[in-house]
Design a protein around this motif. Structure first.
Motif, mmCIF file in Angstrom:
data_model
loop_
_atom_site.group_PDB
_atom_site.id
_atom_site.type_symbol
_atom_site.label_atom_id
_atom_site.label_comp_id
_atom_site.label_asym_id
_atom_site.label_seq_id
_atom_site.Cartn_x
_atom_site.Cartn_y
_atom_site.Cartn_z
ATOM 1 N N ARG A 114 0.774 -6.259 8.603
ATOM 2 C CA ARG A 114 1.906 -7.063 9.089
ATOM 3 C C ARG A 114 3.205 -6.314 9.122
ATOM 4 O O ARG A 114 3.925 -6.862 9.943
ATOM 5 C CB ARG A 114 2.153 -8.063 7.753
ATOM 6 C CG ARG A 114 0.898 -9.195 7.598
ATOM 7 C CD ARG A 114 1.389 -10.071 6.268
ATOM 8 N NE ARG A 114 2.600 -10.772 6.721
ATOM 9 C CZ ARG A 114 2.606 -11.705 7.827
ATOM 10 N NH1 ARG A 114 1.459 -12.043 8.352
ATOM 11 N NH2 ARG A 114 3.823 -12.530 7.945
ATOM 12 N N SER A 115 3.030 -5.104 8.894
ATOM 13 C CA SER A 115 4.320 -4.432 9.088
ATOM 14 C C SER A 115 4.585 -3.446 10.319
ATOM 15 O O SER A 115 3.830 -3.288 11.136
ATOM 16 C CB SER A 115 4.217 -3.103 7.946
ATOM 17 O OG SER A 115 4.327 -3.898 6.631
ATOM 18 N N VAL A 116 6.008 -3.487 10.666
ATOM 19 C CA VAL A 116 6.582 -2.314 11.548
ATOM 20 C C VAL A 116 6.601 -1.075 10.709
ATOM 21 O O VAL A 116 7.282 -1.273 9.697
ATOM 22 C CB VAL A 116 7.843 -2.977 12.166
ATOM 23 C CG1 VAL A 116 8.239 -2.096 13.050
ATOM 24 C CG2 VAL A 116 7.437 -4.413 12.917
ATOM 25 N N TYR A 132 12.480 1.278 7.689
ATOM 26 C CA TYR A 132 11.633 1.187 6.781
ATOM 27 C C TYR A 132 10.497 0.381 6.952
ATOM 28 O O TYR A 132 10.454 -0.480 8.083
ATOM 29 C CB TYR A 132 12.041 0.867 5.277
ATOM 30 C CG TYR A 132 12.949 -0.258 5.339
ATOM 31 C CD1 TYR A 132 12.247 -1.619 5.203
ATOM 32 C CD2 TYR A 132 14.252 -0.349 5.649
ATOM 33 C CE1 TYR A 132 12.928 -2.919 5.200
ATOM 34 C CE2 TYR A 132 15.080 -1.561 5.637
ATOM 35 C CZ TYR A 132 14.373 -2.818 5.310
ATOM 36 O OH TYR A 132 15.095 -4.025 5.224
ATOM 37 N N THR A 133 9.459 0.481 6.068
ATOM 38 C CA THR A 133 8.078 -0.309 6.608
ATOM 39 C C THR A 133 8.241 -1.788 6.023
ATOM 40 O O THR A 133 8.804 -1.932 5.043
ATOM 41 C CB THR A 133 6.911 0.468 5.784
ATOM 42 O OG1 THR A 133 7.009 1.659 6.005
ATOM 43 C CG2 THR A 133 5.533 -0.446 6.103
ATOM 44 N N ARG A 175 0.869 -1.158 -0.111
ATOM 45 C CA ARG A 175 0.134 0.122 0.067
ATOM 46 C C ARG A 175 0.831 1.079 0.018
ATOM 47 O O ARG A 175 0.843 2.074 -1.056
ATOM 48 C CB ARG A 175 -0.827 0.028 1.305
ATOM 49 C CG ARG A 175 -2.064 -0.977 1.189
ATOM 50 C CD ARG A 175 -2.921 -0.821 2.378
ATOM 51 N NE ARG A 175 -4.088 0.068 2.165
ATOM 52 C CZ ARG A 175 -4.997 0.046 3.094
ATOM 53 N NH1 ARG A 175 -4.955 -0.429 4.212
ATOM 54 N NH2 ARG A 175 -6.056 0.976 2.855
ATOM 55 N N ARG A 176 1.441 1.322 1.070
ATOM 56 C CA ARG A 176 2.504 2.678 1.270
ATOM 57 C C ARG A 176 3.782 2.162 1.928
ATOM 58 O O ARG A 176 3.658 1.512 2.852
ATOM 59 C CB ARG A 176 1.705 3.593 2.244
ATOM 60 C CG ARG A 176 0.689 4.298 1.451
ATOM 61 C CD ARG A 176 -0.242 5.238 2.206
ATOM 62 N NE ARG A 176 -1.595 5.219 1.693
ATOM 63 C CZ ARG A 176 -2.647 4.716 1.771
ATOM 64 N NH1 ARG A 176 -2.539 3.386 2.566
ATOM 65 N NH2 ARG A 176 -3.745 4.647 1.440
ATOM 66 N N ASN A 177 4.812 2.677 1.412
ATOM 67 C CA ASN A 177 6.157 2.500 2.001
ATOM 68 C C ASN A 177 6.636 3.790 2.552
ATOM 69 O O ASN A 177 6.391 4.846 1.968
ATOM 70 C CB ASN A 177 7.007 1.882 0.983
ATOM 71 C CG ASN A 177 6.926 0.359 0.851
ATOM 72 O OD1 ASN A 177 6.756 -0.203 1.887
ATOM 73 N ND2 ASN A 177 6.783 -0.258 -0.177
ATOM 74 N N PHE A 178 7.286 3.692 3.737
ATOM 75 C CA PHE A 178 7.754 4.799 4.256
ATOM 76 C C PHE A 178 9.474 4.548 4.792
ATOM 77 O O PHE A 178 9.521 3.445 4.984
ATOM 78 C CB PHE A 178 7.110 5.327 5.596
ATOM 79 C CG PHE A 178 5.801 5.924 5.396
ATOM 80 C CD1 PHE A 178 5.683 7.349 5.250
ATOM 81 C CD2 PHE A 178 4.722 5.246 5.158
ATOM 82 C CE1 PHE A 178 4.567 7.969 5.141
ATOM 83 C CE2 PHE A 178 3.269 5.928 4.894
ATOM 84 C CZ PHE A 178 3.393 7.154 5.190
#
Length: 162
Positions: free
Chosen positions: A76-78, A43-44, A25-28
């Motif tokens: 699922r992401s940190v 990072y995500t 969806r979105r990566n930071f």
């Protein structure tokens, strides 16, 4: 040759860090800087040794059509900010600046009006970080004084996510 201003220089690095992200969806990408030294990056992505969404080929929150800023317990992401903070000592982070850049993976564009989620705001406050600088465009950014998150406690309102 015109020299790049310091905030955009660090935001460029955060934008490079986000390329390691694994969210569909979105990566930071986030970096923590103190005294012109990079303390940490993040990072995500899924927790270590768990499969990432890009490995699974789907995002559960996307399947359930969950809006941005809601139901992070299903993700699922940190988050990038959390990963960045996890990899640094608090003493190093006291008085530091966190730089954040995000990209929408469907459009490839920078995430408009990006901000840290409620949980990441809590982590940033407790880490002792003074400012968060968020990329809006290739040259424009928003500077947030972390003290404003303490003074205007959004956990006491109906405001959801970021």
């Amino acid at each position: 040759m015109e020299r790049r201003d310091k905030h955009n220089y660090y935001l460029d690095i955060a934008e490079t860090v986000l390329e390691r992200g694994t969210c569909l969806r979105r990566n930071f990408g986030a970096i923590i800087v103190k005294n012109d030294q990079i303390i940490s990056t993040g990072y995500t992505g899924a927790p270590r040794r768990r499969k990432n969404c890009i490995d699974l080929g789907y995002c559960r929150r996307e399947q359930l059509q969950i809006p941005r800023g809601e139901r992070y317990e299903l993700c699922r992401s940190v988050h990038a900010e959390a990963n960045c903070i996890i990899h640094a000592s608090r003493n190093e982070m006291l008085g530091s600046v966190l730089y954040l850049a995000g990209r929408d993976m469907r459009t490839g564009e920078l995430v408009p009006d990006a901000s840290s989620c409620a949980m990441c705001k809590r982590l940033i406050i407790n880490a002792g970080i003074d400012k968060v600088i968020i990329r809006n465009t290739k040259d424009k950014y928003t500077v947030i004084e972390v003290q404003s998150w303490i003074d205007d406690d959004d956990s006491l309102s109906d405001t959801l996510g970021y």
